[in-house]
Design an enzyme around this catalytic site. Structure first.
Site, PDB file in Angstrom:
ATOM      1  CB  SER A 308      31.910 -22.919  18.013  1.00 25.20           C
ATOM      2  OG  SER A 308      30.675 -22.260  18.029  1.00 25.20           O
ATOM      3  CE  LYS A 333      28.051 -23.961  20.753  1.00 25.29           C
ATOM      4  NZ  LYS A 333      27.631 -22.624  20.311  1.00 25.29           N
ATOM      5  CD  GLN A 337      24.788 -21.330  22.048  1.00 26.36           C
ATOM      6  OE1 GLN A 337      25.834 -21.027  21.484  1.00 26.36           O
ATOM      7  NE2 GLN A 337      24.213 -22.515  21.879  1.00 26.36           N
TER       8      GLN A 337
END
Length: 478
Positions: A308, A333, A337
């Site tokens: 991420s 990833k 969000q």
């Protein structure tokens, strides 16, 4: 049941990203602190027509179901049901209690075992244990699949439900059952929870071929990471370093704002360091304000536990900065969000965007390949020993196979490595026991297993055995 509010998106956005949940950390951040919240109530009173069906179902159940059901249970269930239909492991509903625990975990420390988890193909997996955490010391590794917590299956649970089962007060034990690639039977690991400080930046000057190489290890991206990184980088530069090595191996991600600010210290504004793609396909490019590259070479260490936000840093330095990535392919990833608080204190964390590399690549479920691929020695991936009974000659067991790998890593010769305890393995066990000051019985008992794990762990922590680090340092002084 009030269903009159409509959520709208202003032009400005706040973003968050992380690979998973480890007791609820690193999911809420903003791309730029000046930007407005992403979602806010419009105050409109006209409910959408399709919601009338939901209202009818709610009233039918609340008034006529055979047993009385609390309103909040039905509402929470409706929200969870909607999110479940998305089939997105990173979109999660947190009730008030879970939301409060999540918020607390963004502080300077939390109590638990210290590992990040995620969902991959419907399975709860370990992204990466934090450095020096109980999880790391117990032998959890990236890509381990979590099967049970304290004997209870995690099948069907979301990230936060699983995370809350793992977390607990300092000093209390938790037993995890995991499935690991290459091991036939599940592994049971008992871990004592501890306080996990979020100290995310570790700086050193390493001498290599007569040159000073600044080494910055970033273990996750929390609230203070970018500030600590900037301070540590300045201190290294004051020592006149000849190169910089950034280590994000095992870093599961975190706050986007932190990684954005760190990139701003290293990557010039010639190219975007990040692209954000909306659901309609529109993309926005983000640039730093830095005018010039650093006057020294930079390299980045990555592995399968780099996820991420770590991947954002790595891709920005590689594609926009032109710096090499050294190690193994990353986790993969590539979504963003937003944690949206509800009026009752609950929280919805919803995937809103894709993030793309400077060149527009979406690395989701693919990862980022290193510029220079380097794998660690085999003993770095040995499995933990779980000895429930003494193992001896002519037995066959997965734990014997693990012990054989450890014996070989320590320079002893167990002969076979297939889990069968033959004469040569017995001789190797005796040799190790003599070397470790134990009674040389040739039997693999709990004391011998514990000492084996201890010595292999020390060998792994010895930087001379860290092949990826050694290659990176050599690269920076070439």
């Amino acid at each position: 049941m009030n269903m009159k509010k409509v959520w709208v998106l202003p032009a400005a956005v706040t973003l968050s990203l992380a690979a998973g949940a480890a007791g609820g950390v690193y999911f809420s951040s903003s791309l730029t602190e000046k930007e407005a919240p992403l979602l806010q109530s419009s105050g409109q009173d006209d409910a959408q027509p399709d919601l009338e069906k939901v209202q009818q179902a709610y009233e039918l159940i609340s008034k006529h179901y055979v047993e009385e059901v609390e309103e909040n249970v039905l509402v929470d269930g409706a929200i969870q049901g909607m999110i479940a239909t998305l089939k997105d492991p990173y979109s999660v509903y947190m009730d008030k209690k879970t939301s409060e625990q999540f918020t607390e975990s963004l502080d300077s420390s939390f109590e638990g075992i210290g590992t990040e988890i995620a969902i991959e193909d419907g399975k709860i997996i370990i992204v990466s244990p934090y450095k020096n955490s109980p999880a790391e010391k117990a032998g959890l590794k990236p890509k381990d699949q979590l099967l049970k917590v304290n004997g209870e299956s995690v099948e069907g649970l979301d990230l936060y439900e699983t995370s809350m089962k793992i977390r607990g007060k300092k000093g209390t034990p938790v037993t995890l059952e995991i499935k690991r690639a290459g091991v036939a039977n599940p592994i049971t690991i008992k871990i004592v929870r501890d306080e996990i400080p979020i100290e995310t930046v570790h700086a050193l000057v390493k001498e290599e071929s007569g040159k000073k190489i600044g080494y910055l290890e970033v273990t996750s991206f929390s609230k203070n990471t970018s500030k600590d990184f900037k301070k540590a980088l300045k201190a290294l530069e004051d020592e006149k370093i000849d190169g910089l090595l950034i280590d994000v191996r095992g870093n599961p991600g975190g706050l986007l704002l932190s990684v954005e600010e760190m990139i701003g210290l290293l990557v010039p504004a010639d190219k975007p360091y990040l692209q954000i793609e909306e659901r309609n396909g529109n993309r926005k490019e983000y640039f730093t304000t830095l005018k010039e590259k650093k006057p020294y070479p930079i390299a980045v260490l990555i592995d399968k536990g780099s996820a991420s936000a770590s991947e954002i840093l790595a891709s920005a330095l590689q594609e926009a900065g032109g710096y090499p990535l050294i190690g193994e392919k990353t986790f993969g990833k590539g979504t963003v969000q937003q944690a949206v608080p509800m009026e009752d204190g609950s929280n919805i964390k919803l995937t809103l965007f894709k993030w793309l590399t400077p060149n527009g690549n979406w690395i989701h479920k693919k990862g980022i390949k290193p510029t220079i691929e380097v794998h660690q020695p085999k003993f770095f991936s040995v499995h933990p020993l779980t000895i429930n009974k003494s193992l001896k000659r002519d037995m066959a067991d997965d734990q014997i196979q693990n012990a054989q790998a450890m014996l070989k890593a320590l320079g002893l010769q167990p002969g076979r490595e297939d889990g069968y305890f033959d004469l040569q393995t017995e001789i190797a066990v005796k040799a190790f026991q003599k070397q470790a000051g134990l009674n040389p019985t040739g039997v693999l008992d709990e004391k011998t297993a514990a000492k084996l794990e201890e010595e292999v762990t020390e060998k792994i922590r010895d930087e001379d055995n860290d092949l990826q680090l050694r290659v990176a340092l050599k690269y920076l002084v070439k």
